[in-house]
Scaffold this active site. Structure first.
Site, PDB file in Angstrom:
ATOM      1  NE  ARG A  61      -2.815   0.534   3.373  1.00  0.00           N
ATOM      2  CZ  ARG A  61      -3.709   1.024   4.203  1.00  0.00           C
ATOM      3  NH1 ARG A  61      -4.995   0.808   4.004  1.00  0.00           N
ATOM      4  NH2 ARG A  61      -3.358   1.727   5.247  1.00  0.00           N
ATOM      5  CG  ASP A 112       5.718  -1.402  10.256  1.00  0.00           C
ATOM      6  OD1 ASP A 112       6.333  -1.952   9.314  1.00  0.00           O
ATOM      7  OD2 ASP A 112       5.378  -0.210  10.247  1.00  0.00           O
TER       8      ASP A 112
HETATM    9  C1  PRP Z   1      -1.165  -4.087   4.755  1.00  0.00           C
HETATM   10  C2  PRP Z   1      -1.911  -5.376   4.989  1.00  0.00           C
HETATM   11  C3  PRP Z   1      -2.699  -5.525   3.725  1.00  0.00           C
HETATM   12  C4  PRP Z   1      -3.028  -4.096   3.378  1.00  0.00           C
HETATM   13  C5  PRP Z   1      -4.448  -3.817   3.757  1.00  0.00           C
HETATM   14  O1  PRP Z   1      -0.060  -4.325   3.963  1.00  0.00           O
HETATM   15  O2  PRP Z   1      -1.079  -6.469   5.252  1.00  0.00           O
HETATM   16  O3  PRP Z   1      -1.985  -6.160   2.682  1.00  0.00           O
HETATM   17  O4  PRP Z   1      -2.141  -3.271   4.126  1.00  0.00           O
HETATM   18  O5  PRP Z   1      -4.834  -2.573   3.346  1.00  0.00           O
HETATM   19  P1  PRP Z   1      -5.960  -2.341   2.238  1.00  0.00           P
HETATM   20  O6  PRP Z   1      -7.100  -3.225   2.562  1.00  0.00           O
HETATM   21  O7  PRP Z   1      -6.290  -0.875   2.406  1.00  0.00           O
HETATM   22  O8  PRP Z   1      -5.357  -2.625   0.896  1.00  0.00           O
HETATM   23  P2  PRP Z   1       1.014  -3.223   3.575  1.00  0.00           P
HETATM   24  O9  PRP Z   1       0.659  -2.622   2.256  1.00  0.00           O
HETATM   25  O10 PRP Z   1       1.189  -2.272   4.711  1.00  0.00           O
HETATM   26  O11 PRP Z   1       2.321  -4.044   3.315  1.00  0.00           O
HETATM   27  P3  PRP Z   1       3.137  -5.056   4.246  1.00  0.00           P
HETATM   28  O12 PRP Z   1       2.327  -6.308   4.350  1.00  0.00           O
HETATM   29  O13 PRP Z   1       4.387  -5.234   3.468  1.00  0.00           O
HETATM   30  O14 PRP Z   1       3.357  -4.402   5.591  1.00  0.00           O
HETATM   31  N1  URA Z   2      -2.575  -2.306   7.114  1.00  0.00           N
HETATM   32  C1  URA Z   2      -2.262  -2.537   8.412  1.00  0.00           C
HETATM   33  O1  URA Z   2      -1.262  -3.213   8.700  1.00  0.00           O
HETATM   34  N2  URA Z   2      -3.073  -2.042   9.360  1.00  0.00           N
HETATM   35  C2  URA Z   2      -4.176  -1.334   9.079  1.00  0.00           C
HETATM   36  O2  URA Z   2      -4.892  -0.910   9.998  1.00  0.00           O
HETATM   37  C3  URA Z   2      -4.481  -1.096   7.722  1.00  0.00           C
HETATM   38  C4  URA Z   2      -3.663  -1.596   6.760  1.00  0.00           C
END
Ligand code: PRP
Ligand code: URA
Length: 206
Positions: free
Chosen positions: A103, A201
């Site tokens: 994201r 994170d």
């Molecule tokens: C987070 C989570 C989802 C996404 C959800 O990932 O693990 O994949 O956000 O958000 P959405 O429904 O608004 O798309 P992130 O993009 O932060 O990446 P990461 O898993 O690498 O931390």
């Molecule tokens: N991704 C996360 O890890 N947490 C949230 O609340 C939304 C998107």
């Protein structure tokens, strides 16, 4: 849309500790494993079995075993990795595919950066991602697995927001979603409230 929410005292207990900001990454990973195991069991409650005649030490009996219909689990990188091990622990023949989505911190739009998938046609495909916020990542991942031949897809998330559920329904009507909790909504930065913060994170201590 069929949305199933875990209804078990243990699930409530685990998710409360996951939400707690003082929970450290090592414990967070264990709790994520436990909750994902409950979700995996719930989401596979209707998979096929077949008869198998065996002999106990006392007499013959016909039991049931899982039919030969290997499952595929597809984590959305990176946080979805925290939900894979329960599948590989309880389903020895499961295949694992990967979809990398990230994201954008400003727009909250999901961008695809990686894709490695086994054959998906005719198999139960479980897309796993702990957070269903705007639903953009889940909707995109479901599109990707369908483009690669999946016809039976289910989505497993630990925490979902109503906005995310609606977005998945808009793009993929009828998709079965399993959640451990359905939260109130999103804040201005598209984080889930009350949620648990940034799952990736917290899982990886970044
Ligand atoms: C987070 C989570 C989802 C996404 C959800 O990932 O693990 O994949 O956000 O958000 P959405 O429904 O608004 O798309 P992130 O993009 O932060 O990446 P990461 O898993 O690498 O931390
Ligand atoms: N991704 C996360 O890890 N947490 C949230 O609340 C939304 C998107």
């Amino acid at each position: 849309m069929p949305v199933h929410i875990l209804d078990h005292p243990l699930a409530a207990h685990i998710i409360t500790h996951l939400r707690d900001r003082t929970t450290k990454p090592a414990t967070f990973r264990t709790l994520a494993y436990q909750l994902s195991l409950l979700l995996a069991i719930e989401a596979t409650s209707d998979i096929e079995t077949e008869e198998k005649p065996i002999e106990t030490p006392l007499e013959p009996v016909t039991g049931r075993v899982l039919a030969h219909q290997p499952l595929v689990v597809v984590p959305i990188l990176r946080a979805g990795l925290g939900m894979v091990q329960p599948f590989t622990d309880i389903f020895p023949d499961v295949s694992v595919g990967y979809v990398g989505l990230e994201r954008d911190h400003v727009t909250a739009q999901a961008r695809s950066y990686y894709c490695k998938l086994p054959p998906l046609a005719g198999r139960h495909v479980f897309v796993v991602d702990p957070m269903l916020a705007t639903g953009g990542s889940a909707a995109k991942a479901l599109s990707i697995v369908k483009e690669h031949g999946a016809t039976d897809t289910r989505l497993l998330c630990i925490v979902g927001a109503p906005e995310g559920v609606a977005e998945v329904e808009r793009h993929h009507p009828g998709t079965v979603i399993h959640l451990a909790a359905l939260d109130r909504g999103l804040n201005a930065r598209k984080y889930i409230l009350p949620g648990l913060g940034d799952f990736g994170d917290r899982l990886y201590g970044t």
